[in-house]
Design a protein around this motif. Structure first.
Motif, PDB file in Angstrom:
ATOM      1  N   LYS A   1       2.459  -5.606  -9.619  1.00 37.43           N
ATOM      2  CA  LYS A   1       0.617  -6.447  -9.140  1.00 37.43           C
ATOM      3  C   LYS A   1       0.893  -5.700  -7.380  1.00 37.43           C
ATOM      4  O   LYS A   1       1.830  -4.877  -7.208  1.00 37.43           O
ATOM      5  CB  LYS A   1       0.331  -8.179  -8.558  1.00 37.43           C
ATOM      6  CG  LYS A   1       0.581  -8.574  -9.941  1.00 37.43           C
ATOM      7  CD  LYS A   1      -0.340  -8.870 -10.717  1.00 37.43           C
ATOM      8  CE  LYS A   1       0.142  -9.618 -11.733  1.00 37.43           C
ATOM      9  NZ  LYS A   1      -1.393  -9.789 -13.555  1.00 37.43           N
ATOM     10  N   SER A   2      -0.638  -5.316  -6.966  1.00 38.93           N
ATOM     11  CA  SER A   2      -0.423  -4.764  -5.525  1.00 38.93           C
ATOM     12  C   SER A   2      -1.119  -6.201  -4.714  1.00 38.93           C
ATOM     13  O   SER A   2      -1.421  -7.414  -4.971  1.00 38.93           O
ATOM     14  CB  SER A   2      -1.609  -4.180  -5.620  1.00 38.93           C
ATOM     15  OG  SER A   2      -1.753  -3.868  -4.448  1.00 38.93           O
TER      16      SER A   2
ATOM     17  N   ALA B   1     -14.347  -6.846  -3.014  1.00 37.24           N
ATOM     18  CA  ALA B   1     -14.510  -8.012  -1.786  1.00 37.24           C
ATOM     19  C   ALA B   1     -15.586  -8.519  -1.211  1.00 37.24           C
ATOM     20  O   ALA B   1     -16.550  -8.338  -1.531  1.00 37.24           O
ATOM     21  CB  ALA B   1     -13.967  -7.151  -0.947  1.00 37.24           C
TER      22      ALA B   1
ATOM     23  N   LYS C   1      -9.338  -0.362  -1.546  1.00 39.04           N
ATOM     24  CA  LYS C   1      -8.067  -0.509  -1.305  1.00 39.04           C
ATOM     25  C   LYS C   1      -7.639  -1.260  -2.732  1.00 39.04           C
ATOM     26  O   LYS C   1      -6.502  -0.783  -3.566  1.00 39.04           O
ATOM     27  CB  LYS C   1      -6.833  -1.570  -0.468  1.00 39.04           C
ATOM     28  CG  LYS C   1      -7.349  -1.097   1.228  1.00 39.04           C
ATOM     29  CD  LYS C   1      -6.865  -1.559   1.826  1.00 39.04           C
ATOM     30  CE  LYS C   1      -5.637  -2.298   1.970  1.00 39.04           C
ATOM     31  NZ  LYS C   1      -4.936  -3.069   3.094  1.00 39.04           N
ATOM     32  N   ARG C   2      -7.719  -2.388  -3.300  1.00 45.41           N
ATOM     33  CA  ARG C   2      -8.377  -2.976  -4.285  1.00 45.41           C
ATOM     34  C   ARG C   2      -8.296  -1.966  -5.822  1.00 45.41           C
ATOM     35  O   ARG C   2      -7.545  -2.388  -6.359  1.00 45.41           O
ATOM     36  CB  ARG C   2      -8.659  -4.380  -4.663  1.00 45.41           C
ATOM     37  CG  ARG C   2      -8.510  -5.290  -3.570  1.00 45.41           C
ATOM     38  CD  ARG C   2      -9.304  -6.636  -3.677  1.00 45.41           C
ATOM     39  NE  ARG C   2      -8.524  -7.145  -3.026  1.00 45.41           N
ATOM     40  CZ  ARG C   2      -9.684  -9.077  -2.734  1.00 45.41           C
ATOM     41  NH1 ARG C   2     -10.840  -8.777  -2.962  1.00 45.41           N
ATOM     42  NH2 ARG C   2      -8.599  -9.230  -1.500  1.00 45.41           N
TER      43      ARG C   2
ATOM     44  N   ARG D   1      -5.716  -0.821  -8.092  1.00 44.05           N
ATOM     45  CA  ARG D   1      -5.844  -1.396  -9.786  1.00 44.05           C
ATOM     46  C   ARG D   1      -5.877  -0.117 -10.267  1.00 44.05           C
ATOM     47  O   ARG D   1      -4.999  -0.150 -11.778  1.00 44.05           O
ATOM     48  CB  ARG D   1      -7.024  -1.853 -10.133  1.00 44.05           C
ATOM     49  CG  ARG D   1      -7.057  -3.395  -9.811  1.00 44.05           C
ATOM     50  CD  ARG D   1      -8.211  -4.095  -9.830  1.00 44.05           C
ATOM     51  NE  ARG D   1      -8.400  -5.229 -10.243  1.00 44.05           N
ATOM     52  CZ  ARG D   1      -9.249  -5.722 -10.523  1.00 44.05           C
ATOM     53  NH1 ARG D   1      -9.989  -6.039  -9.869  1.00 44.05           N
ATOM     54  NH2 ARG D   1      -8.449  -7.362 -10.835  1.00 44.05           N
TER      55      ARG D   1
ATOM     56  N   GLY E   1     -12.784  -2.407  -8.175  1.00 39.47           N
ATOM     57  CA  GLY E   1     -11.990  -3.605  -7.075  1.00 39.47           C
ATOM     58  C   GLY E   1     -13.414  -4.522  -6.358  1.00 39.47           C
ATOM     59  O   GLY E   1     -14.383  -3.286  -5.534  1.00 39.47           O
TER      60      GLY E   1
ATOM     61  N   THR F   1     -11.108 -12.682   0.347  1.00 44.01           N
ATOM     62  CA  THR F   1     -10.465 -12.059   1.422  1.00 44.01           C
ATOM     63  C   THR F   1     -11.153 -12.408   2.763  1.00 44.01           C
ATOM     64  O   THR F   1     -12.425 -12.882   2.803  1.00 44.01           O
ATOM     65  CB  THR F   1     -10.596 -10.099   1.462  1.00 44.01           C
ATOM     66  OG1 THR F   1     -10.039  -9.586   2.682  1.00 44.01           O
ATOM     67  CG2 THR F   1     -12.267  -9.897   1.643  1.00 44.01           C
TER      68      THR F   1
ATOM     69  N   ASP G   1      -3.034  -6.033  -2.168  1.00 47.44           N
ATOM     70  CA  ASP G   1      -4.186  -5.666  -2.078  1.00 47.44           C
ATOM     71  C   ASP G   1      -4.885  -6.992  -3.600  1.00 47.44           C
ATOM     72  O   ASP G   1      -6.027  -6.968  -2.548  1.00 47.44           O
ATOM     73  CB  ASP G   1      -4.871  -4.563  -2.080  1.00 47.44           C
ATOM     74  CG  ASP G   1      -4.632  -3.812  -1.097  1.00 47.44           C
ATOM     75  OD1 ASP G   1      -3.983  -4.535  -0.083  1.00 47.44           O
ATOM     76  OD2 ASP G   1      -4.124  -2.930  -0.899  1.00 47.44           O
ATOM     77  N   GLU G   2      -4.631  -6.971  -3.704  1.00 44.83           N
ATOM     78  CA  GLU G   2      -5.145  -7.685  -5.536  1.00 44.83           C
ATOM     79  C   GLU G   2      -5.703  -9.022  -5.418  1.00 44.83           C
ATOM     80  O   GLU G   2      -6.814 -10.116  -5.067  1.00 44.83           O
ATOM     81  CB  GLU G   2      -4.697  -7.702  -6.311  1.00 44.83           C
ATOM     82  CG  GLU G   2      -4.190  -6.692  -7.001  1.00 44.83           C
ATOM     83  CD  GLU G   2      -3.922  -6.533  -8.059  1.00 44.83           C
ATOM     84  OE1 GLU G   2      -5.079  -6.537  -8.572  1.00 44.83           O
ATOM     85  OE2 GLU G   2      -2.442  -6.127  -8.358  1.00 44.83           O
TER      86      GLU G   2
ATOM     87  N   ARG H   1       1.343  -0.996  -0.424  1.00 41.40           N
ATOM     88  CA  ARG H   1       0.019   0.114   0.044  1.00 41.40           C
ATOM     89  C   ARG H   1       1.226   0.923   0.229  1.00 41.40           C
ATOM     90  O   ARG H   1       0.372   1.663  -0.481  1.00 41.40           O
ATOM     91  CB  ARG H   1      -0.717   0.707   1.178  1.00 41.40           C
ATOM     92  CG  ARG H   1      -1.859   1.071   1.515  1.00 41.40           C
ATOM     93  CD  ARG H   1      -2.741   1.387  -0.172  1.00 41.40           C
ATOM     94  NE  ARG H   1      -3.748   2.204   0.636  1.00 41.40           N
ATOM     95  CZ  ARG H   1      -4.801   2.265   1.177  1.00 41.40           C
ATOM     96  NH1 ARG H   1      -5.469   0.947   0.617  1.00 41.40           N
ATOM     97  NH2 ARG H   1      -5.701   2.935   0.452  1.00 41.40           N
TER      98      ARG H   1
END
Length: 128
Positions: free
Chosen positions: A118-119, A77, A99-100, A104, A75, A88, A121-122, A32
């Protein structure tokens, strides 16, 4: 993964190995803090719209802008209480979806997916 472009990214955004990025077998995973450093350096604005929010699922649209370029992405979840069917383990599904979506939006706007970034959070399985 394109090593030279990744090195350039590290220097350009002043990323710190211990806090902003870690290596996966096939990817560079941004934390993050790394995402937010990149957003600040590139002067990217992001606006969010909640698409859906229930106690177990949330979807968020992110609209990111840098200069004249704007993209939108999403994004989501889902926490069903069962790790096999959830994406998640957090019950803060709206915050996770946001966050996702943010991650993105930044990665897509700067074409960082193309070089194997990538992140964290993904996906939950990216976590260290």
């Amino acid at each position: 993964m394109e090593t030279e472009k990744l090195k350039e990214m590290f220097y350009k955004y002043e990323l710190i190995k211990e806090t902003d990025v870690f290596r996966h077998k096939h990817y560079a995973i941004l934390t993050r803090s790394g995402i937010e450093k990149i957003q600040a350096k590139e002067n990217i604005t992001v606006k969010f719209e909640v698409v859906e929010c229930t106690p177990k699922f949330a979807g968020v649209k992110a609209i990111s802008t840098k200069g004249e370029e704007t993209i939108q992405t999403f994004g989501s979840a889902l926490n069903t209480g069962d790790y096999k069917t959830s994406n998640t383990n957090s019950w803060y599904v709206l915050e996770m979806a946001e966050k996702r979506a943010l991650a993105r939006a930044i990665l897509k706007l700067l074409n960082l997916y193309e070089i194997g970034v990538k992140s964290e959070d993904e996906a939950e399985d990216f976590k260290q």
